[in-house]
Design an enzyme around this catalytic site. Structure first.
Site, short mmCIF file in Angstrom:
data_model
loop_
_atom_site.label_atom_id
_atom_site.label_comp_id
_atom_site.label_asym_id
_atom_site.label_seq_id
_atom_site.Cartn_x
_atom_site.Cartn_y
_atom_site.Cartn_z
N SER A 145 0.84 -1.19 0.00
CA SER A 145 0.00 0.00 0.00
C SER A 145 0.87 1.24 0.00
O SER A 145 1.95 1.25 0.61
CB SER A 145 -0.91 -0.02 1.23
OG SER A 145 -0.53 1.00 2.14
N LYS A 146 0.40 2.27 -0.70
CA LYS A 146 1.27 3.44 -0.83
C LYS A 146 1.39 4.19 0.49
O LYS A 146 2.32 4.96 0.68
CB LYS A 146 0.82 4.35 -1.97
CG LYS A 146 -0.53 4.94 -1.87
CD LYS A 146 -0.77 5.82 -3.10
CE LYS A 146 -2.23 6.19 -3.22
NZ LYS A 146 -2.58 6.71 -4.52
N ARG A 147 0.46 3.97 1.39
CA ARG A 147 0.57 4.66 2.68
C ARG A 147 1.58 3.97 3.60
O ARG A 147 2.22 4.58 4.41
CB ARG A 147 -0.79 4.72 3.37
CG ARG A 147 -1.48 6.05 3.15
CD ARG A 147 -2.90 6.06 3.64
NE ARG A 147 -3.78 5.31 2.75
CZ ARG A 147 -4.14 5.74 1.54
NH1 ARG A 147 -3.71 6.89 1.09
NH2 ARG A 147 -4.95 5.03 0.78
N ARG A 148 1.73 2.66 3.44
CA ARG A 148 2.56 1.92 4.39
C ARG A 148 3.90 1.49 3.79
O ARG A 148 4.92 1.47 4.48
CB ARG A 148 1.76 0.68 4.82
CG ARG A 148 2.34 -0.11 5.95
CD ARG A 148 1.50 -1.35 6.21
NE ARG A 148 1.12 -2.00 4.96
CZ ARG A 148 -0.11 -2.42 4.69
NH1 ARG A 148 -1.07 -2.31 5.56
NH2 ARG A 148 -0.38 -2.98 3.53
N VAL B 11 6.31 1.93 -2.46
CA VAL B 11 5.75 1.32 -3.67
C VAL B 11 6.07 2.10 -4.94
O VAL B 11 5.88 1.59 -6.04
CB VAL B 11 4.21 1.15 -3.59
CG1 VAL B 11 3.82 0.25 -2.45
CG2 VAL B 11 3.51 2.49 -3.50
#
Ligand code: GLU
Length: 469
Positions: free
Chosen positions: A234-237, A240
Protein backbone atom coordinates in the site's frame (compact mmCIF):
# COMPACT_ATOMS: atom_id res chain seq x y z
CA UNK A 1 -5.44 -12.48 -35.33
CA UNK A 2 -2.92 -9.96 -34.13
CA UNK A 3 -2.51 -10.00 -30.40
CA UNK A 4 -3.20 -6.59 -28.88
CA UNK A 5 -2.58 -6.02 -25.19
CA UNK A 6 -2.84 -2.85 -23.22
CA UNK A 7 -1.51 -1.35 -20.06
CA UNK A 8 -4.14 0.98 -18.65
CA UNK A 9 -2.94 2.92 -15.59
CA UNK A 10 -4.93 5.67 -13.94
CA UNK A 11 -2.85 8.84 -13.44
CA UNK A 12 -3.83 9.27 -9.79
CA UNK A 13 -0.51 8.93 -7.97
CA UNK A 14 3.07 7.77 -8.07
CA UNK A 15 3.71 4.85 -10.39
CA UNK A 16 3.38 1.64 -8.37
CA UNK A 17 5.91 -1.21 -8.64
CA UNK A 18 2.98 -3.59 -9.13
CA UNK A 19 1.94 -1.51 -12.13
CA UNK A 20 5.46 -1.73 -13.52
CA UNK A 21 5.30 -5.51 -13.15
CA UNK A 22 1.98 -5.70 -15.09
CA UNK A 23 3.34 -3.38 -17.77
CA UNK A 24 6.41 -5.58 -18.25
CA UNK A 25 4.32 -8.73 -18.46
CA UNK A 26 2.10 -7.13 -21.09
CA UNK A 27 5.15 -5.90 -22.92
CA UNK A 28 6.80 -9.30 -23.07
CA UNK A 29 3.60 -11.08 -23.99
CA UNK A 30 3.04 -8.72 -26.92
CA UNK A 31 6.59 -9.20 -28.08
CA UNK A 32 6.43 -12.99 -27.87
CA UNK A 33 3.17 -13.07 -29.82
CA UNK A 34 4.31 -10.61 -32.47
CA UNK A 35 1.58 -8.36 -31.12
CA UNK A 36 1.06 -4.75 -30.16
CA UNK A 37 1.38 -3.09 -26.75
CA UNK A 38 -1.03 -0.22 -26.27
CA UNK A 39 -0.71 2.36 -23.51
CA UNK A 40 -4.00 3.81 -22.38
CA UNK A 41 -4.17 6.44 -19.69
CA UNK A 42 -7.45 6.00 -17.81
CA UNK A 43 -7.99 9.64 -16.97
CA UNK A 44 -11.73 9.82 -16.44
CA UNK A 45 -11.59 10.33 -12.68
CA UNK A 46 -11.24 14.08 -13.05
CA UNK A 47 -11.07 14.71 -9.31
CA UNK A 48 -7.98 12.54 -8.83
CA UNK A 49 -6.10 12.94 -12.09
CA UNK A 50 -3.13 15.20 -12.53
CA UNK A 51 -1.17 15.72 -15.74
CA UNK A 52 2.13 15.27 -13.89
CA UNK A 53 1.11 11.74 -12.93
CA UNK A 54 0.71 10.95 -16.62
CA UNK A 55 4.18 12.29 -17.28
CA UNK A 56 5.39 10.19 -14.32
CA UNK A 57 3.92 7.05 -15.90
CA UNK A 58 5.57 7.73 -19.27
CA UNK A 59 8.94 8.39 -17.74
CA UNK A 60 8.72 5.41 -15.36
CA UNK A 61 7.90 3.12 -18.28
CA UNK A 62 10.77 4.60 -20.22
CA UNK A 63 13.14 3.99 -17.32
CA UNK A 64 12.08 0.36 -16.99
CA UNK A 65 12.69 -0.26 -20.70
CA UNK A 66 9.31 0.43 -22.32
CA UNK A 67 10.43 3.45 -24.21
CA UNK A 68 8.30 6.19 -25.67
CA UNK A 69 7.66 5.69 -29.33
CA UNK A 70 8.01 1.92 -29.12
CA UNK A 71 4.35 1.28 -28.34
CA UNK A 72 0.95 2.43 -29.50
CA UNK A 73 -0.32 5.46 -27.63
CA UNK A 74 -0.66 6.90 -25.18
CA UNK A 75 -4.37 6.98 -25.78
CA UNK A 76 -6.52 8.75 -23.24
CA UNK A 77 -9.75 7.30 -21.95
CA UNK A 78 -11.32 10.75 -21.81
CA UNK A 79 -10.99 10.98 -25.61
CA UNK A 80 -13.34 8.04 -25.96
CA UNK A 81 -16.16 9.53 -23.84
CA UNK A 82 -18.56 9.64 -26.81
CA UNK A 83 -18.15 5.89 -27.34
CA UNK A 84 -18.78 5.19 -23.66
CA UNK A 85 -22.09 7.08 -23.79
CA UNK A 86 -23.06 5.47 -27.07
CA UNK A 87 -22.49 2.02 -25.59
CA UNK A 88 -24.61 2.89 -22.54
CA UNK A 89 -27.37 4.07 -24.86
CA UNK A 90 -27.16 0.86 -26.93
CA UNK A 91 -27.49 -1.27 -23.82
CA UNK A 92 -30.55 0.70 -22.76
CA UNK A 93 -32.17 0.56 -26.18
CA UNK A 94 -31.63 -3.18 -26.48
CA UNK A 95 -33.22 -3.74 -23.08
CA UNK A 96 -29.97 -4.94 -21.50
CA UNK A 97 -29.98 -1.97 -19.14
CA UNK A 98 -32.66 0.01 -17.35
CA UNK A 99 -32.99 3.20 -15.38
CA UNK A 100 -33.35 3.31 -11.64
CA UNK A 101 -33.72 6.20 -9.21
CA UNK A 102 -33.40 4.29 -5.94
CA UNK A 103 -31.14 5.65 -3.28
CA UNK A 104 -29.04 3.34 -1.14
CA UNK A 105 -31.48 3.99 1.70
CA UNK A 106 -34.43 2.93 -0.49
CA UNK A 107 -32.73 -0.37 -1.25
CA UNK A 108 -31.81 -0.91 2.38
CA UNK A 109 -35.34 -0.22 3.52
CA UNK A 110 -36.64 -2.85 1.13
CA UNK A 111 -34.04 -5.54 1.69
CA UNK A 112 -33.61 -4.86 5.40
CA UNK A 113 -29.84 -5.19 5.12
CA UNK A 114 -27.01 -2.87 4.29
CA UNK A 115 -25.01 -5.78 2.93
CA UNK A 116 -27.51 -6.89 0.37
CA UNK A 117 -26.94 -5.73 -3.20
CA UNK A 118 -29.49 -4.02 -5.39
CA UNK A 119 -32.79 -5.91 -5.47
CA UNK A 120 -33.83 -5.29 -9.08
CA UNK A 121 -36.73 -3.05 -8.05
CA UNK A 122 -36.76 -1.06 -11.31
CA UNK A 123 -36.13 -3.97 -13.65
CA UNK A 124 -39.60 -3.88 -15.14
CA UNK A 125 -40.95 -0.51 -14.04
CA UNK A 126 -40.13 1.29 -17.29
CA UNK A 127 -38.48 4.33 -15.76
CA UNK A 128 -37.02 6.54 -18.49
CA UNK A 129 -33.81 8.58 -18.50
CA UNK A 130 -33.71 11.72 -16.38
CA UNK A 131 -31.64 13.61 -13.86
CA UNK A 132 -30.66 11.35 -11.00
CA UNK A 133 -31.59 8.19 -12.91
CA UNK A 134 -28.72 5.72 -12.92
CA UNK A 135 -28.46 3.13 -15.65
CA UNK A 136 -28.19 -0.45 -14.39
CA UNK A 137 -27.15 -3.53 -16.29
CA UNK A 138 -29.71 -6.32 -16.31
CA UNK A 139 -27.64 -9.35 -15.29
CA UNK A 140 -28.88 -12.79 -16.34
CA UNK A 141 -31.08 -14.54 -13.75
CA UNK A 142 -29.36 -17.85 -14.09
CA UNK A 143 -26.42 -19.58 -15.69
CA UNK A 144 -22.77 -18.86 -15.11
CA UNK A 145 -20.14 -16.56 -16.51
CA UNK A 146 -16.94 -18.41 -17.24
CA UNK A 147 -13.85 -16.30 -17.54
CA UNK A 148 -10.97 -17.74 -19.55
CA UNK A 149 -7.88 -16.74 -17.61
CA UNK A 150 -4.39 -17.77 -18.72
CA UNK A 151 -3.17 -17.83 -15.12
CA UNK A 152 -6.25 -18.93 -13.18
CA UNK A 153 -7.91 -21.45 -15.46
CA UNK A 154 -11.61 -20.82 -15.76
CA UNK A 155 -12.97 -18.93 -12.78
CA UNK A 156 -16.70 -19.39 -12.88
CA UNK A 157 -19.24 -16.94 -11.46
CA UNK A 158 -22.93 -17.58 -10.79
CA UNK A 159 -24.91 -14.92 -12.58
CA UNK A 160 -27.64 -14.84 -9.96
CA UNK A 161 -25.05 -13.63 -7.46
CA UNK A 162 -24.11 -10.65 -9.62
CA UNK A 163 -26.36 -7.70 -8.85
CA UNK A 164 -27.73 -5.38 -11.51
CA UNK A 165 -24.74 -3.07 -11.36
CA UNK A 166 -24.63 0.59 -12.35
CA UNK A 167 -23.07 1.38 -15.73
CA UNK A 168 -23.89 5.10 -15.91
CA UNK A 169 -24.40 7.50 -13.02
CA UNK A 170 -27.38 9.75 -12.34
CA UNK A 171 -25.68 12.53 -14.32
CA UNK A 172 -25.37 10.25 -17.35
CA UNK A 173 -21.62 9.67 -17.05
CA UNK A 174 -20.53 6.07 -17.68
CA UNK A 175 -18.66 4.37 -14.82
CA UNK A 176 -15.16 2.92 -15.02
CA UNK A 177 -16.38 -0.64 -15.51
CA UNK A 178 -18.12 0.25 -18.77
CA UNK A 179 -15.58 2.79 -20.03
CA UNK A 180 -12.80 0.24 -19.55
CA UNK A 181 -14.71 -2.38 -21.58
CA UNK A 182 -15.63 0.02 -24.35
CA UNK A 183 -12.05 1.20 -24.66
CA UNK A 184 -10.75 -2.35 -24.86
CA UNK A 185 -13.36 -3.05 -27.50
CA UNK A 186 -12.67 0.00 -29.65
CA UNK A 187 -8.93 -0.56 -29.36
CA UNK A 188 -9.28 -4.18 -30.47
CA UNK A 189 -7.71 -5.60 -27.32
CA UNK A 190 -7.42 -9.38 -27.48
CA UNK A 191 -5.77 -10.08 -24.10
CA UNK A 192 -6.33 -8.23 -20.86
CA UNK A 193 -3.36 -8.81 -18.56
CA UNK A 194 -3.92 -6.94 -15.31
CA UNK A 195 -3.71 -7.15 -11.55
CA UNK A 196 -5.72 -9.68 -9.58
CA UNK A 197 -7.49 -6.83 -7.77
CA UNK A 198 -9.67 -6.46 -10.85
CA UNK A 199 -10.84 -10.07 -10.93
CA UNK A 200 -14.14 -9.30 -9.12
CA UNK A 201 -14.93 -6.86 -11.97
CA UNK A 202 -14.23 -9.39 -14.65
CA UNK A 203 -17.55 -11.33 -14.76
CA UNK A 204 -19.44 -8.04 -14.92
CA UNK A 205 -17.20 -6.80 -17.67
CA UNK A 206 -17.48 -10.01 -19.60
CA UNK A 207 -21.28 -9.76 -19.40
CA UNK A 208 -20.95 -6.29 -20.91
CA UNK A 209 -18.82 -7.64 -23.76
CA UNK A 210 -21.45 -10.28 -24.44
CA UNK A 211 -24.30 -7.78 -24.25
CA UNK A 212 -22.52 -5.47 -26.67
CA UNK A 213 -22.13 -8.39 -29.05
CA UNK A 214 -18.35 -8.61 -29.11
CA UNK A 215 -16.25 -11.64 -28.28
CA UNK A 216 -14.60 -11.01 -24.90
CA UNK A 217 -10.81 -10.96 -24.58
CA UNK A 218 -8.69 -13.64 -22.97
CA UNK A 219 -7.92 -12.56 -19.43
CA UNK A 220 -4.86 -12.99 -17.25
CA UNK A 221 -5.02 -11.76 -13.67
CA UNK A 222 -1.50 -11.50 -12.32
CA UNK A 223 -0.98 -12.05 -8.58
CA UNK A 224 -1.29 -9.32 -6.04
CA UNK A 225 2.03 -8.04 -4.67
CA UNK A 226 2.39 -8.22 -0.87
CA UNK A 227 4.84 -7.12 1.84
CA UNK A 228 6.58 -9.36 4.41
CA UNK A 229 3.39 -9.48 6.48
CA UNK A 230 1.48 -10.74 3.46
CA UNK A 231 -0.40 -7.44 3.23
CA UNK A 232 -1.13 -5.99 -0.17
CA UNK A 233 1.52 -3.32 -0.87
CA UNK A 234 0.00 0.00 0.00
CA UNK A 235 1.27 3.44 -0.83
CA UNK A 236 0.57 4.66 2.68
CA UNK A 237 2.56 1.92 4.39
CA UNK A 238 5.09 0.52 1.94
CA UNK A 239 7.65 1.90 -0.45
CA UNK A 240 5.75 1.32 -3.67
CA UNK A 241 6.69 4.17 -5.99
CA UNK A 242 9.01 3.15 -8.78
CA UNK A 243 10.34 6.71 -8.61
CA UNK A 244 11.50 6.17 -5.01
CA UNK A 245 13.56 3.16 -6.07
CA UNK A 246 14.97 5.07 -8.98
CA UNK A 247 16.03 7.96 -6.74
CA UNK A 248 17.64 5.60 -4.28
CA UNK A 249 19.80 4.27 -7.05
CA UNK A 250 18.30 1.01 -8.21
CA UNK A 251 19.35 0.12 -11.73
CA UNK A 252 16.48 -0.35 -14.15
CA UNK A 253 17.94 -3.68 -15.26
CA UNK A 254 17.92 -5.03 -11.70
CA UNK A 255 14.45 -3.67 -11.07
CA UNK A 256 12.85 -5.23 -14.10
CA UNK A 257 14.63 -8.53 -13.58
CA UNK A 258 13.36 -8.59 -10.00
CA UNK A 259 9.82 -7.57 -10.93
CA UNK A 260 9.59 -10.43 -13.39
CA UNK A 261 10.40 -12.89 -10.61
CA UNK A 262 7.21 -11.99 -8.76
CA UNK A 263 5.36 -15.23 -9.37
CA UNK A 264 7.65 -16.63 -12.04
CA UNK A 265 11.23 -17.94 -12.41
CA UNK A 266 13.52 -18.61 -15.35
CA UNK A 267 14.85 -22.10 -16.00
CA UNK A 268 17.73 -23.73 -14.14
CA UNK A 269 17.39 -22.28 -10.67
CA UNK A 270 18.59 -18.90 -11.88
CA UNK A 271 17.29 -15.56 -10.74
CA UNK A 272 19.65 -13.00 -12.20
CA UNK A 273 19.43 -13.42 -15.93
CA UNK A 274 19.81 -11.17 -18.95
CA UNK A 275 16.65 -9.49 -20.11
CA UNK A 276 16.84 -11.37 -23.41
CA UNK A 277 16.50 -14.66 -21.50
CA UNK A 278 13.44 -13.38 -19.66
CA UNK A 279 11.90 -12.24 -22.92
CA UNK A 280 12.47 -15.66 -24.35
CA UNK A 281 11.55 -17.86 -21.40
CA UNK A 282 8.74 -16.00 -19.68
CA UNK A 283 5.38 -17.72 -19.96
CA UNK A 284 2.31 -15.93 -18.75
CA UNK A 285 0.65 -19.33 -18.27
CA UNK A 286 3.37 -20.28 -15.79
CA UNK A 287 2.81 -17.33 -13.46
CA UNK A 288 1.91 -18.57 -10.00
CA UNK A 289 -1.52 -17.21 -9.05
CA UNK A 290 -0.66 -16.89 -5.33
CA UNK A 291 0.29 -13.51 -3.86
CA UNK A 292 3.87 -12.54 -4.69
CA UNK A 293 6.18 -11.26 -1.94
CA UNK A 294 8.02 -8.08 -2.83
CA UNK A 295 11.23 -8.57 -0.89
CA UNK A 296 13.08 -5.29 -0.80
CA UNK A 297 16.15 -6.89 0.81
CA UNK A 298 16.42 -9.33 -2.01
CA UNK A 299 15.94 -6.60 -4.57
CA UNK A 300 18.74 -4.67 -2.91
CA UNK A 301 21.08 -7.64 -3.05
CA UNK A 302 20.16 -8.07 -6.70
CA UNK A 303 20.96 -4.47 -7.33
CA UNK A 304 24.38 -4.88 -5.74
CA UNK A 305 25.07 -7.75 -8.14
CA UNK A 306 23.94 -5.65 -11.09
CA UNK A 307 26.15 -2.76 -9.96
CA UNK A 308 29.20 -5.02 -9.65
CA UNK A 309 28.56 -6.43 -13.12
CA UNK A 310 28.73 -3.01 -14.80
CA UNK A 311 31.84 -2.07 -16.76
CA UNK A 312 33.59 0.57 -14.63
CA UNK A 313 32.96 3.34 -17.15
CA UNK A 314 29.23 2.61 -17.03
CA UNK A 315 29.32 2.57 -13.26
CA UNK A 316 30.99 5.99 -13.29
CA UNK A 317 28.28 7.31 -15.60
CA UNK A 318 25.49 5.70 -13.60
CA UNK A 319 26.68 7.49 -10.45
CA UNK A 320 26.61 10.94 -12.06
CA UNK A 321 23.12 12.00 -10.96
CA UNK A 322 24.02 11.41 -7.29
CA UNK A 323 27.38 13.11 -7.64
CA UNK A 324 26.04 16.19 -9.34
CA UNK A 325 22.40 16.24 -8.16
CA UNK A 326 20.61 16.19 -11.46
CA UNK A 327 16.92 15.79 -12.17
CA UNK A 328 14.85 14.76 -9.19
CA UNK A 329 17.86 13.50 -7.25
CA UNK A 330 18.89 15.53 -4.22
CA UNK A 331 22.10 17.54 -4.60
CA UNK A 332 25.20 16.10 -2.88
CA UNK A 333 26.70 17.90 0.15
CA UNK A 334 29.54 19.48 -1.88
CA UNK A 335 29.49 22.44 -4.25
CA UNK A 336 29.43 21.62 -7.97
CA UNK A 337 32.90 23.17 -8.46
CA UNK A 338 34.34 20.94 -5.74
CA UNK A 339 33.53 17.78 -7.67
CA UNK A 340 36.55 16.24 -9.35
CA UNK A 341 35.70 13.70 -12.03
CA UNK A 342 39.23 12.29 -12.21
CA UNK A 343 39.40 11.72 -8.48
CA UNK A 344 36.06 9.98 -8.65
CA UNK A 345 37.15 7.79 -11.55
CA UNK A 346 40.22 6.78 -9.53
CA UNK A 347 38.17 5.46 -6.58
CA UNK A 348 35.14 4.26 -8.54
CA UNK A 349 36.33 0.63 -8.87
CA UNK A 350 36.78 0.48 -5.09
CA UNK A 351 33.29 1.86 -4.49
CA UNK A 352 31.66 -0.34 -7.10
CA UNK A 353 32.25 -3.50 -5.09
CA UNK A 354 30.89 -1.97 -1.89
CA UNK A 355 27.63 -0.27 -2.64
CA UNK A 356 24.25 -1.86 -3.23
CA UNK A 357 22.32 1.22 -4.39
CA UNK A 358 23.85 4.11 -6.28
CA UNK A 359 22.90 6.75 -3.70
CA UNK A 360 25.36 5.07 -1.31
CA UNK A 361 28.13 6.48 -3.46
CA UNK A 362 27.77 9.86 -1.74
CA UNK A 363 28.85 8.95 1.83
CA UNK A 364 31.61 6.80 0.37
CA UNK A 365 33.28 9.57 -1.60
CA UNK A 366 32.19 12.83 0.04
CA UNK A 367 35.58 13.14 1.78
CA UNK A 368 37.16 13.67 -1.64
CA UNK A 369 35.06 16.64 -2.63
CA UNK A 370 34.50 18.56 0.58
CA UNK A 371 36.93 21.18 1.85
CA UNK A 372 36.89 19.39 5.20
CA UNK A 373 35.32 16.02 6.00
CA UNK A 374 31.87 15.67 7.52
CA UNK A 375 32.76 14.31 10.92
CA UNK A 376 30.44 11.64 12.31
CA UNK A 377 30.69 12.64 15.97
CA UNK A 378 29.70 9.24 17.32
CA UNK A 379 32.40 7.61 15.19
CA UNK A 380 34.88 10.21 16.37
CA UNK A 381 34.07 9.62 20.06
CA UNK A 382 34.34 5.87 19.64
CA UNK A 383 37.65 5.99 17.81
CA UNK A 384 39.65 8.86 19.26
CA UNK A 385 40.88 7.31 22.50
CA UNK A 386 43.89 7.87 24.74
CA UNK A 387 46.94 7.72 22.58
CA UNK A 388 45.20 8.81 19.38
CA UNK A 389 46.79 12.27 19.51
CA UNK A 390 50.30 10.86 19.76
CA UNK A 391 49.58 8.30 17.13
CA UNK A 392 48.40 11.02 14.75
CA UNK A 393 51.55 13.02 15.51
CA UNK A 394 53.73 10.09 14.60
CA UNK A 395 51.70 9.28 11.52
CA UNK A 396 51.87 12.88 10.29
CA UNK A 397 55.63 12.93 10.77
CA UNK A 398 56.06 9.62 8.99
CA UNK A 399 53.78 10.64 6.09
CA UNK A 400 55.58 13.97 5.73
CA UNK A 401 58.81 12.09 5.20
CA UNK A 402 57.41 9.88 2.46
CA UNK A 403 59.04 10.24 -0.88
CA UNK A 404 56.34 8.59 -2.89
CA UNK A 405 52.69 9.23 -2.00
CA UNK A 406 51.20 5.91 -2.98
CA UNK A 407 48.95 3.40 -1.27
CA UNK A 408 51.72 0.83 -0.77
CA UNK A 409 54.09 3.24 0.92
CA UNK A 410 51.34 4.79 3.01
CA UNK A 411 50.33 1.39 4.25
CA UNK A 412 53.81 0.15 5.17
CA UNK A 413 54.58 3.48 6.83
CA UNK A 414 51.49 3.44 9.01
CA UNK A 415 52.01 -0.21 9.78
CA UNK A 416 55.44 0.66 11.15
CA UNK A 417 54.01 3.52 13.23
CA UNK A 418 51.53 1.11 14.77
CA UNK A 419 54.09 -1.64 15.31
CA UNK A 420 56.15 0.67 17.50
CA UNK A 421 53.17 0.82 19.85
CA UNK A 422 52.34 -2.83 19.53
CA UNK A 423 49.19 -2.04 17.52
CA UNK A 424 47.78 -4.02 14.62
CA UNK A 425 47.11 -2.12 11.40
CA UNK A 426 43.35 -2.07 11.93
CA UNK A 427 43.68 -0.22 15.23
CA UNK A 428 46.32 2.11 13.82
CA UNK A 429 44.35 3.13 10.80
CA UNK A 430 41.06 3.85 12.60
CA UNK A 431 42.02 7.34 13.92
CA UNK A 432 43.57 8.22 10.57
CA UNK A 433 40.41 7.21 8.74
CA UNK A 434 38.17 9.23 11.04
CA UNK A 435 40.51 12.23 10.79
CA UNK A 436 40.55 12.15 7.01
CA UNK A 437 37.08 10.90 6.01
CA UNK A 438 35.05 11.62 9.15
CA UNK A 439 33.82 8.02 9.27
CA UNK A 440 34.81 4.62 10.60
CA UNK A 441 33.88 2.73 7.45
CA UNK A 442 34.47 3.47 3.82
CA UNK A 443 36.69 2.74 0.89
CA UNK A 444 40.10 1.11 1.45
CA UNK A 445 42.04 3.74 3.39
CA UNK A 446 45.39 3.88 1.67
CA UNK A 447 43.98 4.09 -1.85
CA UNK A 448 41.72 6.86 -0.55
CA UNK A 449 44.68 8.78 0.87
CA UNK A 450 46.58 8.36 -2.36
CA UNK A 451 43.75 9.93 -4.34
CA UNK A 452 43.09 12.64 -1.75
CA UNK A 453 46.73 13.68 -2.00
CA UNK A 454 49.51 14.53 0.41
CA UNK A 455 48.53 18.06 1.24
CA UNK A 456 44.86 17.50 1.99
CA UNK A 457 45.55 14.32 3.93
CA UNK A 458 48.12 15.98 6.15
CA UNK A 459 45.97 19.08 6.69
CA UNK A 460 43.10 16.93 7.88
CA UNK A 461 45.29 14.84 10.16
CA UNK A 462 46.75 17.98 11.72
CA UNK A 463 43.29 19.48 12.19
CA UNK A 464 42.11 16.32 13.92
CA UNK A 465 45.19 16.38 16.11
CA UNK A 466 44.37 19.93 17.20
CA UNK A 467 40.85 18.89 18.17
CA UNK A 468 42.39 16.33 20.50
CA UNK A 469 44.40 18.82 22.54
N1 GLU B 1 -7.10 1.85 -14.69
C1 GLU B 1 -7.11 0.61 -14.00
C2 GLU B 1 -6.09 0.64 -12.89
O1 GLU B 1 -5.18 1.45 -12.92
C3 GLU B 1 -6.74 -0.54 -14.90
C4 GLU B 1 -7.84 -1.44 -15.18
C5 GLU B 1 -7.50 -2.55 -16.13
O2 GLU B 1 -6.29 -2.85 -16.32
O3 GLU B 1 -8.42 -3.11 -16.67
O4 GLU B 1 -6.18 -0.14 -11.97
Amino acid sequence: MTVRVRFAPSPTGMFHVGGARSALQNWIYAKQQGGVFVLRIEDTDAARNKPEWTEGILSALDWIGISRGSYEGPHFQSENAGEHRAAAARLYESGRAYYCDCTREDVQARTGSQYQGYDGYHRDRGLGPGPGHALRFRTPDDGTTVVVDLIRGEPTFENKLIEDFVIARGDGSPVFLLANVVDDMTMGITHVIRAEEHLPNTPKQQLLWDALGVKPPIWAHVPVVVNEKRQKLSKRRDKVALEAYREEGYLPGAMRNYLMLLGWAPSGDREIVPWSVIEEEFRLEEVNPSPAFFDEKKLRAFNGDYIRALPVAEFVDACQPWLTGTGTIAPPPWQPEEFDADAFAAVAPLAQTRITVLSEIVPNVDFLFLASPLIDEAAWAKTMKDGSAELLDDAVAAFEALESWDAESLKSTLEAVGAERGLKLGKTQAPVRVAVTGRTVGLPLFESLEVLGRERTLTRMRAARLRLV
